[in-house]
Design a protein around this motif. Structure first.
Motif, PDB file in Angstrom:
ATOM      1  N   ARG A  56       0.841  -1.190   0.000  1.00 21.59           N
ATOM      2  CA  ARG A  56       0.000   0.000   0.000  1.00 21.59           C
ATOM      3  C   ARG A  56       0.880   1.245   0.000  1.00 21.59           C
ATOM      4  NH1 ARG A  56      -3.391  -1.330   5.132  1.00 21.59           N
ATOM      5  NH2 ARG A  56      -2.918  -3.398   4.453  1.00 21.59           N
ATOM      6  N   THR A  69       1.035   5.047   1.218  1.00 18.28           N
ATOM      7  CA  THR A  69       0.421   5.833   2.283  1.00 18.28           C
ATOM      8  C   THR A  69       0.940   7.257   2.234  1.00 18.28           C
ATOM      9  OG1 THR A  69       0.270   3.878   3.693  1.00 18.28           O
ATOM     10  CG2 THR A  69       0.123   6.008   4.785  1.00 18.28           C
ATOM     11  N   GLU A  86      -4.397   5.687   2.821  1.00 18.74           N
ATOM     12  CA  GLU A  86      -3.753   4.524   2.215  1.00 18.74           C
ATOM     13  C   GLU A  86      -4.481   4.128   0.941  1.00 18.74           C
ATOM     14  OE1 GLU A  86      -2.112   2.117   6.081  1.00 18.74           O
ATOM     15  OE2 GLU A  86      -4.088   1.566   5.340  1.00 18.74           O
TER      16      GLU A  86
END
Length: 135
Positions: A103, A105, A126
């Motif tokens: 992910r 972020t 995110e």
């Protein structure tokens, strides 16, 4: 300020791995909650908007739930204005079942003397990392 933001990101993600594995006692949740501003907001990869109480409660319940190795990379500053900084990084997770989707972020920080590393999280957004998407 930026060095403290990077330190906080690395430190907290190490803490997450230990917390999820149950290696930190329940009273260790204070490290996490002390790092979040009172009006902290998180946007999940699925687009849910969560307030501080929901995030802290969810993390509290996840103690000892799974073994996961979490590391961060590609830390860089989007911008810094006065006492605020926006930092982006990639989070990599590897659990018992193998890799978990990375992910990306973006987090906004402010300085705060009572926070574990001297900065508090104001916002986290995110999104799943998809290397195949052109846009």
């Amino acid at each position: 300020m930026i060095d403290r933001c990077f330190e906080e990101i690395r430190s907290l993600h190490t803490w997450f791995g230990d917390w999820f594995a149950g290696e930190i006692p329940p009273n260790g949740l204070e490290r996490f909650s002390a790092a979040l501003a009172d009006d902290f907001v998180m946007v999940t990869p699925a687009g849910r908007v969560l307030d501080r109480e929901t995030v802290v409660g969810g993390i509290a319940e996840a103690r000892g739930a799974r073994h996961v190795d979490i590391r961060v990379s590609e830390l860089h500053v989007h911008w810094q204005r006065g006492d605020l900084a926006a930092v982006q990084y990639v989070e990599h997770q590897h659990g018992d079942g193998g890799p978990i989707q990375d992910r990306v972020t973006t987090a906004v920080f402010e300085p705060h003397g009572d926070a574990p590393t001297g900065v508090r999280w104001l916002l986290v957004h995110e999104t799943w990392r998809d290397e195949t998407s052109a846009v």
